[in-house]
Design an enzyme around this catalytic site. Structure first.
Site, mmCIF file in Angstrom:
data_model
loop_
_atom_site.group_PDB
_atom_site.id
_atom_site.type_symbol
_atom_site.label_atom_id
_atom_site.label_comp_id
_atom_site.label_asym_id
_atom_site.label_seq_id
_atom_site.Cartn_x
_atom_site.Cartn_y
_atom_site.Cartn_z
ATOM 1 N N GLU A 72 -1.914 -0.007 -5.497
ATOM 2 C CA GLU A 72 -1.261 1.119 -4.818
ATOM 3 C C GLU A 72 -0.259 0.534 -3.835
ATOM 4 O O GLU A 72 -0.581 -0.403 -3.102
ATOM 5 C CB GLU A 72 -2.305 1.963 -4.090
ATOM 6 C CG GLU A 72 -1.740 3.066 -3.221
ATOM 7 C CD GLU A 72 -2.841 3.813 -2.477
ATOM 8 O OE1 GLU A 72 -3.962 3.942 -3.019
ATOM 9 O OE2 GLU A 72 -2.596 4.241 -1.329
ATOM 10 N N GLU A 82 3.254 5.492 5.532
ATOM 11 C CA GLU A 82 2.232 6.456 5.931
ATOM 12 C C GLU A 82 2.317 6.623 7.445
ATOM 13 O O GLU A 82 2.489 5.648 8.176
ATOM 14 C CB GLU A 82 0.839 5.982 5.548
ATOM 15 C CG GLU A 82 0.587 5.935 4.053
ATOM 16 C CD GLU A 82 -0.799 5.419 3.734
ATOM 17 O OE1 GLU A 82 -1.682 6.218 3.373
ATOM 18 O OE2 GLU A 82 -1.000 4.189 3.842
#
Length: 273
Positions: free
Chosen positions: A154, A159
């Site tokens: 991933e 974020e």
């Protein structure tokens, strides 16, 4: 005359061999692993200048069982397109009879419509803050070459949590999550960011390293290592793009309805090879 034909044929061959990538299954852009990245060429983009989300490029992310996907929805109230910007929203659910969830969130991905292996991606976006807000720009493997998650890795380009003045840029894999190899090499970095402004979140992806960027500046590099478990580098396959305004979860904490609605505003997405 044959001499000139041979010259023209040679020019054609050179032109064909100079292409940086091939397209597989009409949507997977596979870059040659010898490309240096010095001469990036735009291969895919969305400026969000249409009246509706371009469904040839994107799908609204459905509800799922992952920690980040509890409130994902296709509800139009979580999406807006205006003046060349896409607004992905996290809202209080006003209709808990039709849907019992307390919150709803908007997100899009290119799964099954666009994926790429190696290259550069940049996303210009503006983040809003709220308790429990977790906007993310990230990538997952299209074909699951190595099995189930997290074996295919991933790539978290950006974020943001709550009201933080930092973002996280993170590389996940079986190596980091299951084997707990989080320092060899370091698997994430935090970077200061002004959330009041639009910023360009990016990644340059090579066969031997992931180079994360912010506003065109390198921030963090995750290299492929020799002599370690092979699960350290599943990043040799096509990945698709996810952009979502998440709410709540074990990492970010509970959402506060008093802070909502909250949104992530996307100006454009560009991919180069």
């Amino acid at each position: 005359m044959s001499k000139y034909i041979l010259i023209i044929f040679a020019i054609i061959l050179v032109g064909c061999s100079s292409k940086s990538s091939i397209i597989v299954d009409n949507y997977k852009y596979i870059q040659k692993d010898t490309t240096s990245g010095k001469d990036w060429k735009l291969v895919w983009k969305d400026d969000f200048d249409k009246e509706e989300i371009d469904i040839t490029k994107w799908t609204k992310i459905p509800k799922n069982t992952a920690d980040w996907g509890n409130y994902m929805t296709s509800d139009p109230k979580c999406y807006d397109l205006s003046k060349g910007k896409l607004y992905l929203k996290g809202i209080v659910n006003s209709d808990t009879i039709s849907d019992s969830r307390p919150f709803l969130t908007g997100g899009i991905y290119t799964k099954g419509k666009f994926a790429f292996q190696y290259g550069k991606i940049e996303i210009r976006a503006k983040l809003e803050s709220a308790k429990g807000a977790w906007p993310a720009i990230w990538m997952l493997a299209e074909d699951k070459k190595y099995g189930s998650y997290p074996k295919n890795g991933e790539i978290d380009i950006m974020e943001h949590l709550n009201f933080d003045d930092i973002i996280y840029q993170t590389t996940h894999s079986y190596y980091t999550l299951e084997l707990k190899e989080k320092d060899n090499p370091p698997y994430y970095k935090t970077i200061k960011v002004d959330t009041e402004q639009y910023n360009v979140y990016g990644l340059e992806w090579y066969p031997d390293k992931l180079v994360y960027t912010l506003n065109g500046n390198e921030t963090y590099t995750y290299p492929k290592l020799e002599g370690v478990d092979a699960s350290q580098w599943p990043f040799d396959q096509p990945f698709y793009i996810l952009i979502d305004q998440q709410l709540g979860g074990s990492w970010v904490g509970k959402a506060n309805s008093d802070d909502l609605p909250v949104q992530m505003i996307i100006d454009w997405v560009k991919v180069y090879q």
